[in-house]
Design a protein around this motif. Structure first.
Motif, PDB file in Angstrom:
ATOM      1  N   ASN A   3       0.806  -1.207   0.000  1.00 20.89           N
ATOM      2  CA  ASN A   3       0.000   0.000   0.000  1.00 20.89           C
ATOM      3  C   ASN A   3       0.846   1.267   0.000  1.00 20.89           C
ATOM      4  N   SER A   4       2.008   1.235   0.628  1.00 18.21           N
ATOM      5  CA  SER A   4       2.826   2.435   0.749  1.00 18.21           C
ATOM      6  C   SER A   4       3.526   2.795  -0.557  1.00 18.21           C
ATOM      7  N   THR A   5       3.657   1.857  -1.479  1.00 20.54           N
ATOM      8  CA  THR A   5       4.342   2.140  -2.738  1.00 20.54           C
ATOM      9  C   THR A   5       3.408   1.936  -3.933  1.00 20.54           C
ATOM     10  N   ARG A   6       2.188   2.363  -3.752  1.00 22.33           N
ATOM     11  CA  ARG A   6       1.245   2.238  -4.862  1.00 22.33           C
ATOM     12  C   ARG A   6       1.676   3.172  -5.997  1.00 22.33           C
ATOM     13  N   CYS A   7       1.380   2.748  -7.226  1.00 23.68           N
ATOM     14  CA  CYS A   7       1.699   3.611  -8.375  1.00 23.68           C
ATOM     15  C   CYS A   7       0.733   4.794  -8.393  1.00 23.68           C
ATOM     16  N   ALA A   8       1.041   5.788  -9.210  1.00 25.65           N
ATOM     17  CA  ALA A   8       0.202   6.988  -9.284  1.00 25.65           C
ATOM     18  C   ALA A   8      -1.205   6.639  -9.752  1.00 25.65           C
ATOM     19  N   ALA A   9      -1.329   5.642 -10.626  1.00 24.91           N
ATOM     20  CA  ALA A   9      -2.645   5.242 -11.131  1.00 24.91           C
ATOM     21  C   ALA A   9      -3.494   4.653 -10.011  1.00 24.91           C
ATOM     22  N   CYS A  10      -2.919   3.749  -9.259  1.00 25.53           N
ATOM     23  CA  CYS A  10      -3.683   3.107  -8.171  1.00 25.53           C
ATOM     24  C   CYS A  10      -4.006   4.108  -7.060  1.00 25.53           C
ATOM     25  N   LYS A  11      -3.100   5.023  -6.777  1.00 24.59           N
ATOM     26  CA  LYS A  11      -3.391   6.069  -5.774  1.00 24.59           C
ATOM     27  C   LYS A  11      -4.551   6.923  -6.243  1.00 24.59           C
ATOM     28  N   SER A  12      -4.516   7.317  -7.532  1.00 22.64           N
ATOM     29  CA  SER A  12      -5.564   8.166  -8.077  1.00 22.64           C
ATOM     30  C   SER A  12      -6.912   7.454  -8.085  1.00 22.64           C
ATOM     31  N   LEU A  13      -6.894   6.169  -8.376  1.00 24.73           N
ATOM     32  CA  LEU A  13      -8.131   5.385  -8.439  1.00 24.73           C
ATOM     33  C   LEU A  13      -8.530   4.815  -7.080  1.00 24.73           C
ATOM     34  N   ARG A  14      -7.694   5.047  -6.060  1.00 26.39           N
ATOM     35  CA  ARG A  14      -7.933   4.600  -4.678  1.00 26.39           C
ATOM     36  C   ARG A  14      -8.173   3.094  -4.606  1.00 26.39           C
ATOM     37  N   ARG A  15      -7.190   2.380  -5.157  1.00 27.70           N
ATOM     38  CA  ARG A  15      -7.273   0.922  -5.106  1.00 27.70           C
ATOM     39  C   ARG A  15      -5.907   0.349  -4.742  1.00 27.70           C
ATOM     40  N   ARG A  16      -5.915  -0.920  -4.386  1.00 27.96           N
ATOM     41  CA  ARG A  16      -4.649  -1.590  -4.071  1.00 27.96           C
ATOM     42  C   ARG A  16      -3.855  -1.774  -5.361  1.00 27.96           C
ATOM     43  N   CYS A  17      -2.563  -1.678  -5.262  1.00 29.77           N
ATOM     44  CA  CYS A  17      -1.691  -1.857  -6.421  1.00 29.77           C
ATOM     45  C   CYS A  17      -1.139  -3.281  -6.361  1.00 29.77           C
ATOM     46  N   LYS A  19       0.891  -6.777  -7.675  1.00 28.75           N
ATOM     47  CA  LYS A  19       2.255  -7.001  -8.180  1.00 28.75           C
ATOM     48  C   LYS A  19       2.311  -6.957  -9.698  1.00 28.75           C
ATOM     49  N   ASP A  20       1.228  -7.355 -10.346  1.00 27.93           N
ATOM     50  CA  ASP A  20       1.204  -7.368 -11.810  1.00 27.93           C
ATOM     51  C   ASP A  20       0.425  -6.180 -12.388  1.00 27.93           C
ATOM     52  N   CYS A  21       0.431  -5.070 -11.692  1.00 25.39           N
ATOM     53  CA  CYS A  21      -0.245  -3.844 -12.163  1.00 25.39           C
ATOM     54  C   CYS A  21       0.397  -3.378 -13.476  1.00 25.39           C
ATOM     55  N   VAL A  22      -0.404  -3.259 -14.499  1.00 26.85           N
ATOM     56  CA  VAL A  22       0.095  -2.877 -15.832  1.00 26.85           C
ATOM     57  C   VAL A  22       0.577  -1.426 -15.849  1.00 26.85           C
ATOM     58  N   LEU A  23      -0.037  -0.595 -15.051  1.00 27.21           N
ATOM     59  CA  LEU A  23       0.272   0.834 -15.079  1.00 27.21           C
ATOM     60  C   LEU A  23       1.457   1.224 -14.189  1.00 27.21           C
ATOM     61  N   ALA A  24       1.799   0.399 -13.237  1.00 29.82           N
ATOM     62  CA  ALA A  24       2.837   0.745 -12.244  1.00 29.82           C
ATOM     63  C   ALA A  24       4.196   1.130 -12.848  1.00 29.82           C
ATOM     64  N   PRO A  25       4.729   0.393 -13.832  1.00 27.86           N
ATOM     65  CA  PRO A  25       6.059   0.761 -14.339  1.00 27.86           C
ATOM     66  C   PRO A  25       6.088   2.103 -15.078  1.00 27.86           C
ATOM     67  N   TYR A  26       4.929   2.559 -15.549  1.00 24.37           N
ATOM     68  CA  TYR A  26       4.893   3.740 -16.408  1.00 24.37           C
ATOM     69  C   TYR A  26       4.344   4.982 -15.712  1.00 24.37           C
ATOM     70  N   PHE A  27       3.721   4.782 -14.566  1.00 16.85           N
ATOM     71  CA  PHE A  27       3.169   5.896 -13.800  1.00 16.85           C
ATOM     72  C   PHE A  27       3.614   5.772 -12.354  1.00 16.85           C
ATOM     73  N   PRO A  28       4.867   6.160 -12.071  1.00 17.88           N
ATOM     74  CA  PRO A  28       5.414   6.003 -10.711  1.00 17.88           C
ATOM     75  C   PRO A  28       4.722   6.946  -9.726  1.00 17.88           C
ATOM     76  N   PRO A  29       4.790   6.629  -8.443  1.00 16.24           N
ATOM     77  CA  PRO A  29       4.122   7.460  -7.435  1.00 16.24           C
ATOM     78  C   PRO A  29       4.755   8.853  -7.312  1.00 16.24           C
ATOM     79  N   THR A  30       5.950   9.020  -7.833  1.00 13.76           N
ATOM     80  CA  THR A  30       6.624  10.326  -7.734  1.00 13.76           C
ATOM     81  C   THR A  30       6.081  11.348  -8.733  1.00 13.76           C
ATOM     82  N   ASN A  31       5.297  10.889  -9.719  1.00 11.53           N
ATOM     83  CA  ASN A  31       4.769  11.799 -10.729  1.00 11.53           C
ATOM     84  C   ASN A  31       3.268  11.561 -10.924  1.00 11.53           C
ATOM     85  N   PRO A  32       2.455  11.983  -9.950  1.00 15.96           N
ATOM     86  CA  PRO A  32       1.015  11.727 -10.049  1.00 15.96           C
ATOM     87  C   PRO A  32       0.326  12.541 -11.152  1.00 15.96           C
ATOM     88  N   GLN A  33       0.908  13.684 -11.504  1.00 18.05           N
ATOM     89  CA  GLN A  33       0.292  14.534 -12.532  1.00 18.05           C
ATOM     90  C   GLN A  33       0.293  13.846 -13.901  1.00 18.05           C
TER      91      GLN A  33
END
Length: 166
Positions: A3-17, A19-33
């Motif tokens: 939960n603490s290292t969710r990708c920006a997509a999962c944070k924005s959508l308020r869901r658990r991230c 391990k096989d999240c398709v969006l995680a490698p391309y939308f890191p939590p450091t760049n939510p915009q």
């Protein structure tokens, strides 16, 4: 992922991230915009579907393209990235016309240089003809009498203006 290292997509959508999240490698939590723009224009479901349909080696480029198009569309809702493409095409056209103009100037300069060299050669031939001794026969003086005579006449004509030599 935890939960603490969710990708920006999962944070924005308020869901658990996962391990096989398709969006995680391309939308890191450091760049939510970055994901916010993509989500606003394409939506999370469409973005996920587009990335899933691509081979792994092309997904990063596709995510960058989606991000660029989305941010361009947010910045300019009417034209989006087309405005930038149009500006670049105008710059290419301007550069091509400048290149054609420069090539023309180079060709003109080269033609002037060639003409000057020909005139210098004609002048040298004319001077050479004046300096030959009179005891040489006419066949020895000029192996090409018609050509050299014509060159001499052209030279004399080009160096006169209204009967005045310059």
């Amino acid at each position: 992922m935890s939960n603490s290292t969710r990708c920006a997509a999962c944070k924005s959508l308020r869901r658990r991230c996962s391990k096989d999240c398709v969006l995680a490698p391309y939308f890191p939590p450091t760049n939510p915009q970055r994901f916010a723009c993509v989500h606003k224009i394409f939506g999370a479901s469409n973005s996920t579907k587009m990335l899933e349909q691509l081979p792994l080696h092309l997904r990063a480029v596709a995510a960058d393209c989606m991000s660029f198009e989305a941010s361009s569309r947010v910045e300019d809702p009417v034209y989006g990235s087309v405005r930038i493409i149009s500006q670049l095409q105008e710059q290419i056209i301007e550069a091509q016309s400048e290149l054609v103009k420069t090539k023309g100037e180079i060709a003109f300069h080269n033609a002037q240089q060639q003409q000057m060299q020909q005139l210098q050669m004609i002048h040298a031939i004319a001077q050479e003809g004046k300096d030959q001794p009179s005891w040489l026969s006419s066949s020895q003086q000029d192996p090409f009498p018609n050509v050299n005579q014509q060159l001499l006449e052209d030279y004399n004509y080009s160096n006169t203006f209204c009967g005045f030599e310059f």
